[in-house]
Design an enzyme around this catalytic site. Sequence first.
Site, short mmCIF file in Angstrom:
data_model
loop_
_atom_site.label_atom_id
_atom_site.label_comp_id
_atom_site.label_asym_id
_atom_site.label_seq_id
_atom_site.Cartn_x
_atom_site.Cartn_y
_atom_site.Cartn_z
N GLU A 9 16.00 -0.20 -9.95
CA GLU A 9 14.82 -0.85 -10.54
C GLU A 9 14.13 -0.05 -11.63
O GLU A 9 13.23 -0.55 -12.29
CB GLU A 9 13.78 -1.21 -9.45
CG GLU A 9 13.13 -0.02 -8.77
CD GLU A 9 13.94 0.46 -7.60
OE1 GLU A 9 15.03 1.00 -7.84
OE2 GLU A 9 13.50 0.32 -6.46
N ASP A 82 14.95 0.30 -4.04
CA ASP A 82 14.34 1.10 -2.96
C ASP A 82 14.44 0.41 -1.60
O ASP A 82 14.49 -0.81 -1.51
CB ASP A 82 12.86 1.36 -3.27
CG ASP A 82 12.68 2.25 -4.48
OD1 ASP A 82 13.58 3.04 -4.77
OD2 ASP A 82 11.62 2.15 -5.14
N ASP A 84 12.47 -0.54 0.84
CA ASP A 84 11.25 -1.06 1.44
C ASP A 84 11.23 -2.54 1.12
O ASP A 84 12.16 -3.08 0.53
CB ASP A 84 10.00 -0.32 0.93
CG ASP A 84 9.85 -0.40 -0.59
OD1 ASP A 84 10.58 -1.18 -1.23
OD2 ASP A 84 9.02 0.34 -1.13
N GLU A 86 9.52 -4.34 -0.96
CA GLU A 86 9.52 -4.65 -2.38
C GLU A 86 10.91 -4.44 -2.97
O GLU A 86 11.41 -5.26 -3.74
CB GLU A 86 8.49 -3.76 -3.09
CG GLU A 86 7.82 -4.40 -4.29
CD GLU A 86 6.95 -5.59 -3.93
OE1 GLU A 86 6.98 -6.57 -4.70
OE2 GLU A 86 6.26 -5.56 -2.90
N TYR A 285 11.84 9.47 -0.79
CA TYR A 285 11.05 8.30 -1.21
C TYR A 285 9.57 8.48 -0.87
O TYR A 285 9.22 8.89 0.24
CB TYR A 285 11.60 7.04 -0.54
CG TYR A 285 11.05 5.76 -1.13
CD1 TYR A 285 11.04 5.55 -2.49
CD2 TYR A 285 10.53 4.76 -0.30
CE1 TYR A 285 10.55 4.38 -3.04
CE2 TYR A 285 10.03 3.59 -0.85
CZ TYR A 285 10.04 3.40 -2.21
OH TYR A 285 9.54 2.24 -2.75
N ARG A 287 6.99 6.27 -0.82
CA ARG A 287 6.19 5.23 -0.14
C ARG A 287 6.68 5.10 1.29
O ARG A 287 7.66 4.42 1.56
CB ARG A 287 6.29 3.89 -0.88
CG ARG A 287 5.60 3.91 -2.23
CD ARG A 287 5.49 2.52 -2.86
NE ARG A 287 4.89 2.61 -4.17
CZ ARG A 287 5.57 2.76 -5.31
NH1 ARG A 287 6.90 2.82 -5.26
NH2 ARG A 287 4.96 2.84 -6.47
N HIS A 330 12.50 5.43 8.46
CA HIS A 330 12.31 6.14 7.20
C HIS A 330 11.98 7.60 7.47
O HIS A 330 11.72 8.01 8.59
CB HIS A 330 11.18 5.49 6.41
CG HIS A 330 11.53 4.14 5.87
ND1 HIS A 330 10.67 3.41 5.10
CD2 HIS A 330 12.65 3.38 6.02
CE1 HIS A 330 11.25 2.26 4.78
NE2 HIS A 330 12.45 2.23 5.33
#
Length: 762
Positions: A9, A82, A84, A86, A285, A287, A330
């Site tokens: 992304e 990623d 998650d 999103e 990562y 987030r 995670h």
Amino acid sequence: MGENLVIVESPAKAKTIEKFLGKDYVVRSSFGHIRDLSKKKLGIQIDNGFQPVYEIPTDKKKVVDELKSLASKAKVVWLASDEDREGEAISWHLQQTLGLDSTKTHRIVFHEITKPAILNAIENPREVNNSLVMAQQARRVLDRLVGFELSPILWKKIRPSLSAGRVQSVALRLIVEREREINSFESKRYYKVEGSFTPEGSDVAVSGSVEHRFAEKEKALAFLESCLNACFSVSKTETKELSRVPAAPFTTSSLQQEASRKYGFSVNQTMTIAQHLYESGMITYMRTDSTNLSSLATGVAKKVICETYGEKYHQFRRYKTSSKGAQEAHEAIRPTDLERTEISGTAPEKKLYDLIWKRTIASQMSSAVLERTDLEISAPEATHPFHAQGKRVIFDGFLKVYIEGRDDEQDEDLLLLPALKVGTGMSYNRIEAVEKYTTPALRYTEASLVKKMEELGIGRPSTYAPTISTLHAREYIVKKDCPGTSRQIERICLEKGKLKATVKTEVIGKENGKLCPENIGIMVTDFLEQFFPDIMDYGFTAKVEEDFDRIATGELVWNSVISDFYAPFHDSVCRTEKEADVINARREIGIDPKTGKKVIARVGKYGPLVQLGEDDDPARQFSSLGKGQLIESLTLEQACALFELPRNLGSYKNQEVICSKGKYGPYIKYNGGFISLPKGADPFSFTYEQAVALIEQNAASQANKTIKEFSQEGIQVLNGRYGPYIKKDKDTYRIPKSAGDPKNLSLEACMKIISESASKKK
């Protein structure tokens, strides 16, 4: 064209991944989402199960065309956004929009951008997780419904261009409630007694304080008088060994808080720096709400700790995440290579990496062992004992690497007390009763607001920074320094057998970098609380987040959750549109002592203001409120002071010097021109001498501004903030380095630069 197309992304992420894959792989970026809800009308088919209507934005059509072309030529397409919700949604939209063949499309995920992690992901592909996609879709649809239906109500009932949001509005409520709590707080005076003592046979001073607060000066004075000839001694002593454990590795929230405490970074700044570190392959990562560390990470941490500090400093630890809806699969935020203690990059990047490295290493270190000593010093004559506390480090453990910051700004210094026995005589050096005042709760910083939101279950790691940015962008809140109030503080000191009182002016309640509501933010909060109590309810908002989590795990169906929310919400919207009156904050503050006219604070067309005189008074005056000045707490004195501008400071070289305040801040008006006041200067107290110095400084600057002038052609060569430039009429043109010294520019050379620049612009 390689046999494999990898789609990520962000361009920075693509660049890093490309280093790890061979010539058979082509890595391209989608530049975030390639599809979003249609901007035509609502973009949601409410009567068709809330199905979203997606469209490709104009600025993404070229990207989509390129990716389609590359995908059609590739044997395998790897979706590597990623891990998650999103990121999962980005992969799903790519799959749908590019028309990818499921048999040759693989979804890969990784927590860090390193060669082993990328290769491991390629060896273990999976399909797009539809539950995660639907959880993201549910959030997007719900937020669009709330914004689309609430915002027009705010436009009609309060003012145009306002917005409301499911998370941003409750975050705003927290800030408004805290401000009101502070404004309504009644500060109470009390006296705190502190003393300095010297043990017999020693010259080491021991400081202690009386735990009792004296509500009245007379009682504090009476206590000091009882200490005049008192024989103090150690009446109690207790020593305890304490164990202090390290903080857990960073989550998104705790990183934002600690970066704010230690470096003053804003939440948005922290996330921007962390994003760059992640995309460069430096950290995992950023987030995440998990405090887990992989077995690989704990193994490397052990190696680093044992080699650097010794085996006794290592202690394996596994942390349990306490935040609601945390994704335990995670990892926490950590360096991808713990053996790399330093990185190249900007100063903020180095600082944040160092912070993450220290926190991660410390989390796998031994507990610190402290010894705490509590002393009680008393005398038969004194009605209250003094208490002293000291600490010393027996074994530093993790403290050798890292100490967590504190929101209350308390001192971390360790005070060492001498070894004293009960009965040891203590002679006082000085005993002092200091006048103090109770203080309200502190205003939120960006980091402490995130902490509160996390405690309440409002929002998730990916939403904290955007939520606060939106509140700033809408001018619902302002980040500012609160000056506090000056007070006369009395100190009554007992020293050498004598009592002496002194009075000093001290500032109480000063706060820096705090979030304060603006008038429009308060109006929006009050309106939403009155007509949409569910939207503004902390528990309700947290439950919606929990529903999203359950959609992500496949427990709930996304559009059923939306349907349950939308029906009562839409009814409230319809009812409010009919019943609610137009809101306009208005408060009569008092009577101006100079003119005898009424002083009114209200919201005008261009923002909050104070009005001197009734609405029908043709001679009424207006003055805008300053940043952070609130209609509901503005005093008469503050309101009247606003009408002191513009101020005539005097005359300089036969021209009036006027100090005033405008749309772009305070300024001096002189000889038909305007000169901005220095940053932080107060237009109400700016002196004539300061104004003259500013005028002369500006004149000198203007004199050096003109390098060359061709007046007939209206051309000037000027010195600017970013270097020399050409000005013709109202247009400006950059001078290329190839043009040589600007002082030597001819008219022909200037005309050539103007002509070439105009051609490029065209």
